[in-house]
Design a protein around this motif. Sequence first.
Motif, mmCIF file in Angstrom:
data_model
loop_
_atom_site.group_PDB
_atom_site.id
_atom_site.type_symbol
_atom_site.label_atom_id
_atom_site.label_comp_id
_atom_site.label_asym_id
_atom_site.label_seq_id
_atom_site.Cartn_x
_atom_site.Cartn_y
_atom_site.Cartn_z
ATOM 1 N N ALA A 53 -44.510 -26.425 -31.997
ATOM 2 C CA ALA A 53 -43.788 -25.230 -31.889
ATOM 3 C C ALA A 53 -42.922 -25.197 -33.048
ATOM 4 O O ALA A 53 -42.329 -26.107 -33.528
ATOM 5 C CB ALA A 53 -42.821 -25.253 -30.594
ATOM 6 N N LYS A 54 -43.192 -23.877 -33.642
ATOM 7 C CA LYS A 54 -42.493 -23.976 -35.288
ATOM 8 C C LYS A 54 -41.193 -23.020 -35.037
ATOM 9 O O LYS A 54 -40.244 -23.458 -35.648
ATOM 10 C CB LYS A 54 -43.420 -23.098 -36.115
ATOM 11 N N ASP A 55 -41.143 -22.278 -34.078
ATOM 12 C CA ASP A 55 -40.011 -21.545 -33.845
ATOM 13 C C ASP A 55 -39.254 -21.888 -32.705
ATOM 14 O O ASP A 55 -39.626 -21.351 -31.446
ATOM 15 C CB ASP A 55 -40.221 -20.025 -34.069
ATOM 16 N N PRO A 56 -38.053 -22.637 -32.678
ATOM 17 C CA PRO A 56 -37.588 -23.021 -31.258
ATOM 18 C C PRO A 56 -36.749 -21.790 -30.548
ATOM 19 O O PRO A 56 -36.813 -21.555 -29.335
ATOM 20 C CB PRO A 56 -36.273 -23.720 -31.639
ATOM 21 N N GLY A 57 -36.605 -20.624 -31.158
ATOM 22 C CA GLY A 57 -36.060 -19.507 -30.597
ATOM 23 C C GLY A 57 -37.122 -18.715 -29.768
ATOM 24 O O GLY A 57 -36.885 -18.256 -28.605
ATOM 25 N N LYS A 58 -38.443 -18.880 -30.422
ATOM 26 C CA LYS A 58 -39.467 -18.340 -29.531
ATOM 27 C C LYS A 58 -39.826 -19.146 -28.547
ATOM 28 O O LYS A 58 -40.113 -18.621 -27.412
ATOM 29 C CB LYS A 58 -40.812 -18.057 -30.410
ATOM 30 N N LEU A 59 -39.945 -20.496 -28.579
ATOM 31 C CA LEU A 59 -40.175 -21.525 -27.650
ATOM 32 C C LEU A 59 -39.110 -21.077 -26.362
ATOM 33 O O LEU A 59 -39.652 -21.149 -25.188
ATOM 34 C CB LEU A 59 -40.149 -22.912 -28.138
ATOM 35 N N SER A 60 -37.922 -21.083 -26.848
ATOM 36 C CA SER A 60 -36.721 -20.754 -25.823
ATOM 37 C C SER A 60 -37.181 -19.509 -24.933
ATOM 38 O O SER A 60 -36.863 -19.603 -23.704
ATOM 39 C CB SER A 60 -35.664 -20.807 -26.335
ATOM 40 N N ALA A 61 -37.463 -18.420 -25.808
ATOM 41 C CA ALA A 61 -37.739 -17.246 -25.002
ATOM 42 C C ALA A 61 -38.881 -17.302 -24.129
ATOM 43 O O ALA A 61 -39.060 -16.644 -23.043
ATOM 44 C CB ALA A 61 -37.936 -16.123 -26.152
ATOM 45 N N ALA A 62 -39.896 -18.139 -24.727
ATOM 46 C CA ALA A 62 -41.115 -18.174 -23.826
ATOM 47 C C ALA A 62 -40.979 -18.822 -22.367
ATOM 48 O O ALA A 62 -41.258 -18.686 -21.379
ATOM 49 C CB ALA A 62 -42.100 -18.842 -24.396
ATOM 50 N N ILE A 63 -40.077 -19.927 -22.622
ATOM 51 C CA ILE A 63 -39.850 -20.746 -21.287
ATOM 52 C C ILE A 63 -38.864 -20.020 -20.304
ATOM 53 O O ILE A 63 -39.186 -19.872 -19.242
ATOM 54 C CB ILE A 63 -38.884 -21.926 -21.886
ATOM 55 N N GLU A 64 -37.803 -19.292 -20.980
ATOM 56 C CA GLU A 64 -37.040 -18.394 -20.382
ATOM 57 C C GLU A 64 -37.943 -17.056 -19.558
ATOM 58 O O GLU A 64 -37.869 -16.767 -18.276
ATOM 59 C CB GLU A 64 -36.001 -17.863 -21.069
#
Length: 51
Positions: A10-21
Amino acid sequence: MGGFSEWTRAKDPGKLSAAIETKITAQAEYVVWRDGVVAHLERGVQASDLY
């Protein structure tokens, strides 16, 4: 194997967080929907009558 490699790449923690949410929200909505179906079935309503 899968799973872990996607997390480490995962390169972008924000996108990862959004995907998890998004995934957790969808799972929660499914559980609420499924609980409603089960409750109807327990009262004797046929699944085919729900649609």
